[in-house]
Scaffold this motif. Sequence first.
Motif, short mmCIF file in Angstrom:
data_model
loop_
_atom_site.label_atom_id
_atom_site.label_comp_id
_atom_site.label_asym_id
_atom_site.label_seq_id
_atom_site.Cartn_x
_atom_site.Cartn_y
_atom_site.Cartn_z
N ASN A 118 -6.58 8.70 1.80
CA ASN A 118 -6.76 7.28 1.51
C ASN A 118 -5.59 6.76 0.69
N GLN A 119 -5.28 7.46 -0.37
CA GLN A 119 -4.20 7.04 -1.27
C GLN A 119 -2.85 7.13 -0.59
N LEU A 120 -2.64 8.21 0.18
CA LEU A 120 -1.37 8.40 0.88
C LEU A 120 -1.09 7.25 1.85
N ILE A 121 -2.07 6.93 2.68
CA ILE A 121 -1.89 5.87 3.67
C ILE A 121 -1.71 4.52 2.98
N THR A 122 -2.55 4.26 1.99
CA THR A 122 -2.49 2.97 1.28
C THR A 122 -1.13 2.74 0.65
N GLN A 123 -0.64 3.74 -0.09
CA GLN A 123 0.64 3.58 -0.77
C GLN A 123 1.79 3.41 0.22
N TYR A 124 1.77 4.17 1.31
CA TYR A 124 2.86 4.09 2.27
C TYR A 124 2.88 2.73 2.97
N LEU A 125 1.73 2.26 3.40
CA LEU A 125 1.70 0.99 4.12
C LEU A 125 2.01 -0.18 3.19
N GLU A 126 1.58 -0.11 1.95
CA GLU A 126 1.89 -1.19 1.01
C GLU A 126 3.38 -1.27 0.71
N LYS A 127 4.08 -0.12 0.79
CA LYS A 127 5.53 -0.14 0.62
C LYS A 127 6.22 -0.84 1.78
N HIS A 128 5.49 -0.97 2.88
CA HIS A 128 6.05 -1.62 4.08
C HIS A 128 5.36 -2.97 4.32
N ASP A 129 5.07 -3.65 3.24
CA ASP A 129 4.61 -5.04 3.27
C ASP A 129 3.28 -5.23 3.99
N MET A 130 2.37 -4.29 3.82
CA MET A 130 1.03 -4.43 4.37
C MET A 130 0.01 -4.36 3.24
N ASP A 131 -1.01 -5.19 3.34
CA ASP A 131 -2.12 -5.14 2.39
C ASP A 131 -3.20 -4.23 2.95
#
Length: 239
Positions: free
Chosen positions: A17-30
Motif C-alpha cells: 500500500n505504502q509503496l504504490i502510494t508513494q510512487y504514484l504520488e511522486k508522479h503527480d497522482m492522488d
Amino acid sequence: MTTRTSILLVEDDAEINQLITQYLEKHDMDVVAVSNSDAMDTALSSRAFDLLLLDLNLPGEDGFSICRRVRAQQTLPIIIVTAKGEDVDKILGLEMGADDYVVKPFNSRELLARIRAVLRRAETRNRVGAGLPRQTYHFAGWRIELLSREVVSPKGIKVAMTGAEFDLLHALCENPNRILTRDQLINLTHGPTSGPFERSVDVLISRLRQKLEKDPKNPVIILTVRSEGYMFAASVTRS
C-alpha cells in the motif's frame, strides 16, 4: 492548473500500500488507499476516481467479486494488482471486467505505464462519448452506443456486456471485413502485452458469438480465419 489523476487503491498489505502510494504520488497522482470492500464502497460514494487498483486476496469480499460488482455499476477503469499469476486467474480477471492485470512482484515503472495506458484508452472512450461524431454503430440489425456503452439487439433488447467484451466489439466494429490477428486485437483493447491476454481474446470472441450470433457454432458475423485471426464480416455503418 492541471487536475491530478485520482487513484483508488484497494490493498490490504500495508507495505505494498505504502509503496504504490508513494510512487504514484511522486508522479503527480492522488492516491486514496483502503484495505477492504467496505472502505472502497465508502470512498466511491464520497468522490469520483479516475482508476481503481484492486488486489484479489482481500479480507471479506474477494477481488473478483468486487471487480464484477464495480463493473456492473460503472465504467471506472480497473487494474488488478495481485500475487495470483496463473493464466486462469488473469483470464478470469479480464472476464470480470478488468482493463489490465499486473502480477506481484511488479516493477513500479511498469505499473505506472499500464495505468497511463488504461487511462489513455478511457480518455479516448470519453472523448467519443462527449459528442464527437460516429458514436453509434449499426450492423446486422444490431446497434452499439458508445456514449452509454450499450449493445441493443435487432429486437430492441439491451444485451449485457462486460467491459472487455464491449471493448473487443468496439475494436471489431472499427475494423470490419479486415482480418485481425490476436496481437492486433490485444493492442486495440489492452495495449501491447502478451501471454494469457492472447488466450483471453479467444474466450471473449466465444462470448461475443454467444450473444451476437443466431448459431454460435456456425458464426456469420465474427469469422475465424485459420492461422491468422478473426474477421468481423458484417457491414458496419456509423451515425
